[in-house]
Scaffold this active site. Structure first.
Site, short mmCIF file in Angstrom:
data_model
loop_
_atom_site.label_atom_id
_atom_site.label_comp_id
_atom_site.label_asym_id
_atom_site.label_seq_id
_atom_site.Cartn_x
_atom_site.Cartn_y
_atom_site.Cartn_z
CB CYS A 160 -4.83 7.41 5.81
SG CYS A 160 -4.33 8.28 7.32
CG ASN A 164 -7.41 9.20 11.21
OD1 ASN A 164 -6.99 8.11 10.83
ND2 ASN A 164 -7.24 10.29 10.51
CG HIS A 219 -9.15 7.37 6.04
ND1 HIS A 219 -8.77 6.66 7.16
CD2 HIS A 219 -8.50 8.57 6.10
CE1 HIS A 219 -7.92 7.40 7.86
NE2 HIS A 219 -7.74 8.55 7.24
#
Length: 354
Positions: free
Chosen positions: A136, A307, A270
């Protein structure tokens, strides 16, 4: 002083909105293939309370990661006002390549960067294009790569992209499948010597001992091991790792930038899990002896976007700037931080003057 200034931002939000009710007919299993003998309603309710996710975006069947990346990049180029033939470097962050459908083959050759360069119609042979796989945190790592190219004089304009179709690598029998989503975002970085705007510094951390399989690929929770391509996550391990190390990395980054915590106007984290992100930002400020967070310090879009891995930070920033998320005042010259954590396990952070 040479800095890499963000002069253009673009994003692509997939059109298919998937609400939590989409999963009501799902049968969920633990990783040891034990059936979770609770109603889907109660599982989904607990999931929403922990993650904050109410809905997410999935790419339509005719769209791949490189398609989304090209659309986000085109918007970033238009937003920057530069000639696309003046781009010296394209770096694309992703983790699974182009996948045409759920369970499909992961197609990574040629690189997504090369495909996106072609889709954008960029002819300049001096424009290097490559991919980066870093979990990520890949988008921030790609930004760091672009910043280094600019600082060492190898590039003037860099196109940085994060794109992912996680919906196509999720296991329908795994509760964690509800976390993941699709999307793409892009920045244009430009060499700046006119003022102090741009990336100031960065930090990177990689832990590859027992942490290496906290997020990995495995078979289905329902016992089907014929396909080993599903994204899997040891949620408690990831949570503990992130809370232990991310705030410290952020503090290290800010301290090395030469600025004070009071100078910070916005933190872009994030979008992994609402409770986790809230705990990270709280612990970060506590490291400076601050218990009460400043207002509007941390915008979030995970409740509606899910996400999307490498795409969360650029899509979040895009929504902040266009007012989609409400009042998050940001003006040129403000100090911001971006930080991420993910598979590797990897952590990175950037301080930047907007």
């Amino acid at each position: 002083m040479i800095r890499s200034k963000i002069i253009g931002i673009g994003s692509y939000m997939p059109t298919e909105k998937i609400e939590n009710s989409y999963f009501l007919d799902s049968r969920f299993y633990e990783r040891d293939s034990t059936f979770i003998n609770r109603s889907s309603e109660s599982i989904i309710s607990k999931f929403e309370a922990i993650t904050g996710i109410r809905e997410r975006r999935y790419a339509s069947t005719d769209v791949c990661a490189s398609d989304m990346g090209a659309m986000a990049a085109s918007k970033a180029i238009a937003n920057s006002g530069i000639d696309r033939e003046s781009i010296d470097l394209i770096v694309v962050a992703h983790n699974f390549g182009d996948i045409k459908h759920s369970g499909g083959t992961r197609d990574m050759v040629p690189s997504l960067a090369s495909r996106i360069k072609q889709k954008l119609g960029i002819k300049n042979p001096g424009c290097a294009a490559f991919d980066i796989i870093f979990g990520c945190p890949g988008f921030i790592q790609a930004l760091i790569q672009g910043d280094h190219y600019i600082r060492c004089g190898e590039a003037k304009n860099c196109l940085i992209i994060g794109t992912e179709t996680l919906s196509r690598v999720t296991d329908a029998s795994d509760r964690d499948s509800m976390i993941f989503s699709d999307g793409a975002g892009a920045f244009i970085l430009q060499r700046n010597i006119a003022d102090q705007s741009g990336i100031i510094n960065s930090v990177v951390r990689s832990d590859a001992g027992e942490e290496v399989d906290f997020i990995n690929s495995e078979g289905s929770n329902n016992g089907d091991t014929s396909e080993l391509h599903y994204i899997k996550m040891k949620g408690r391990k990831v949570y503990e790792y992130a809370l232990t190390h991310v705030p410290l990395a952020m503090k290290n980054c800010l301290d090395n930038s030469g600025h004070k915590i009071e100078d910070l106007k916005m933190v872009l984290l994030h979008q992994a899990n609402q409770k986790m992100d809230e705990a990270i930002i709280k612990r970060f400020y506590e490291l400076y002896g601050i218990d009460k967070l400043p207002e509007n310090i941390m915008p979030m879009n995970i409740s509606l976007m899910g996400n999307s891995s490498v795409a969360t930070i650029p899509t979040l920033f895009s929504q902040v700037l266009d007012g989609t998320l409400g009042e998050f005042p940001l003006k040129r010259g403000d100090l911001i931080m971006m930080a991420s954590v993910g598979a590797g396990m990897n952590i990175n952070a950037i301080t930047c003057r907007w």
